[in-house]
Design an enzyme around this catalytic site. Structure first.
Site, mmCIF file in Angstrom:
data_model
loop_
_atom_site.group_PDB
_atom_site.id
_atom_site.type_symbol
_atom_site.label_atom_id
_atom_site.label_comp_id
_atom_site.label_asym_id
_atom_site.label_seq_id
_atom_site.Cartn_x
_atom_site.Cartn_y
_atom_site.Cartn_z
ATOM 1 N N ASP A 1 -11.479 -10.267 18.408
ATOM 2 C CA ASP A 1 -10.776 -10.285 17.121
ATOM 3 C C ASP A 1 -10.017 -11.596 16.939
ATOM 4 O O ASP A 1 -9.988 -12.194 15.859
ATOM 5 C CB ASP A 1 -9.859 -9.063 16.947
ATOM 6 N N TYR B 1 -25.868 -2.624 21.416
ATOM 7 C CA TYR B 1 -26.850 -3.138 20.459
ATOM 8 C C TYR B 1 -28.292 -2.923 20.931
ATOM 9 O O TYR B 1 -29.229 -2.940 20.143
ATOM 10 C CB TYR B 1 -26.591 -4.637 20.270
ATOM 11 N N LYS C 1 -14.182 -8.273 24.390
ATOM 12 C CA LYS C 1 -13.152 -7.317 23.969
ATOM 13 C C LYS C 1 -12.688 -6.569 25.234
ATOM 14 O O LYS C 1 -12.619 -5.337 25.275
ATOM 15 C CB LYS C 1 -13.771 -6.376 22.916
ATOM 16 N N ASP D 1 -23.495 -10.856 17.334
ATOM 17 C CA ASP D 1 -24.164 -10.553 16.070
ATOM 18 C C ASP D 1 -23.186 -10.729 14.913
ATOM 19 O O ASP D 1 -23.476 -11.416 13.929
ATOM 20 C CB ASP D 1 -24.668 -9.105 16.120
#
Ligand code: NAD
Length: 420
Positions: free
Chosen positions: A282, A165, A232, A306
């Site tokens: 997730d 990002y 993740k 985000d």
């Protein structure tokens, strides 16, 4: 840079005693009449900022009866800065925020896919505002897609300076992209499709640890039972996986016996302790929908945070009511979670609650808790009476739709000095 129009000439003379300072022990020292810079923002920025400023001034006036007041100072950034100075983020703006320590801003537009880099990202990086803090709490009466939105009560700490990002990337077919693709092939034995665009995902131990430490300290200070590291790491082992590893590391090093791991607790978390747990991103999105009440503080890398902060905001009624702050060790910039919503620019239509609530966070940060509480209660009352802007009104059959400025007036009319 220009000061608010409503100041008399005596007030315009800023002295050192008007400035917020950070004491050697790290605490904030706030004078009774601090100078606080603001950036109006692009798109709906002028509307929502105008409404916010009126509510903040009214609450401070009511609660402190003239003893305290904010002297606003306008700084330029985004479209307005570009038009007036040729630069979207003038050096003077950055310096003034550093000098005054606390600032508030409206949303700034960033073109997608081309053009200038994000002024928001530049502000965060140049001021080292490493923690983006977003409390997500349900305000009674706000329409929500959830059956039980009141179960969502989380504060998200999102790392702000690193990760994909941060915008270290090169266009497809650029010389830099070719160089990196060739380097990876020749030196690392990695094949990347020719003509690929390239982005870099740096994540460091130091940046991760300061973010997670801030999240844990917040949980302990507020008596919240858990901090969840969201990553993740099953796929991106050396970046996202390291985020989790370094998070547990700083928890042990800095907070020792005040932390517990999920594996060694029962149903109750003892007072004064916080449970550190982790979830794959997730899975965290699922948990936020299915069991939101079991999460309190989330610590996330930049991109996960985000996505997650917008999704959580949607669960409690949308971006129009979600506040935020970007915090560093040396300064803080408060801002709404939403963007500049260009299609509603200049229509006096947008919901100012997100920026007003970011102002509430700012007042809490200054230690002006009574004024913060007065605004929070007045917003709650206004919404529960069905007085809302169009974004909420369209899902509230009995609501009366107000303009942005009318919503601010309705909040001001409902301000009451809180019994603290
Ligand atoms: P956005 O938040 O501006 O809009 C998303 C949706 O929410 C739109 O339908 C919009 O109309 C609505 N919306 C947003 N704020 C609202 C409000 N206060 N009241 C009522 N409805 C509201 O996001 P976007 O469309 O993805 O981005 C527009 C621009 O804003 C882009 O240039 C983007 O880069 C920028 N942006 C800035 C910030 C920031 O300054 N921190 C954050 C996000 C996006």
């Amino acid at each position: 840079m220009k000061e608010g129009k409503d100041m008399n000439s005596e007030e315009k003379l800023e002295s050192e005693t008007d400035r917020i300072v950070i004491a050697p022990d790290g605490t904030l020292q706030v004078p009774d009449v601090p100078v606080i810079p603001f950036i109006e923002g692009d798109g709906i920025g002028p509307d929502v900022w105008g409404a916010t400023r009126r509510v903040l001034d009214a609450a401070i006036g009511l609660v402190y009866a003239g003893r305290r007041k904010i002297r606003w100072m306008e700084l330029l950034a985004g479209g307005k800065a570009h038009n007036q100075t040729g630069k979207p983020l003038p050096d003077e703006t950055l310096q003034a925020i550093k000098d005054h320590i606390v600032a508030i801003k409206g949303p700034l537009t960033t073109p997608v896919g081309a053009g200038m880099r994000s002024v928001n990202v530049a502000l965060r990086q140049k001021l080292d505002l490493y923690a983006c803090v977003r409390p997500v709490r349900y305000i009674k009466g706000v329409p929500s897609p959830m059956k039980h939105p009141e179960r969502v009560n989380m504060v998200l700490f999102r790392e702000n300076t690193e990760d994909v990002y941060a915008g270290i990337e090169w266009e497809s077919e650029s010389p830099e992209a070719h160089t990196i693709i060739a380097f990876l092939k020749d030196r690392m034995g990695v094949d990347i499709a020719p003509g690929s665009a390239i982005g870099i995902k740096p994540m460091s131990r130091a940046a991760t640890k300061r973010l997670v430490a801030r999240a844990i300290k917040y949980a302990l200070d507020q008596g919240l039972p858990s901090v969840t590291l969201v990553h993740k790491g099953n796929i991106m082992k050396y970046t996202e996986g390291a985020f989790m590893k370094w998070g547990y590391e700083v928890a042990r090093e800095r907070f020792g016996d005040r932390i517990l791991l999920e594996s060694n607790i029962g149903l109750e978390v003892p007072r004064g302790k916080v449970v550190i747990k982790d979830r794959i991103t997730d899975m965290m999105f699922q948990q936020a929908l299915l069991r939101p009440e079991t999460y309190h503080v989330l610590a996330t890398p930049n991109l996960n945070g985000d996505y997650l902060s917008d999704a959580l905001s949607a669960q409690v009624g949308g971006l129009g009511v979600a506040p935020g702050a970007n915090l560093g060790d040396n300064c803080a910039v408060f801002e709404a979670t939403h963007g500049s919503a260009p299609k509603y620019a200049g229509q006096d239509k947008a919901n100012p609650a997100s920026l007003i609530l970011s102002g509430v966070m700012m007042l809490e940060y200054l230690g002006w808790k009574e004024a913060a509480k007065a605004i929070e209660q007045a917003i709650q009352k206004t919404i529960s009476e069905g007085l809302v802007t169009f974004d909420l009104a369209r899902n509230m059959p009995d609501a009366r739709e107000l303009k942005c400025s009318e919503f601010a007036e309705a909040v001001i009319d409902r301000l009451v000095k809180p019994q603290c």
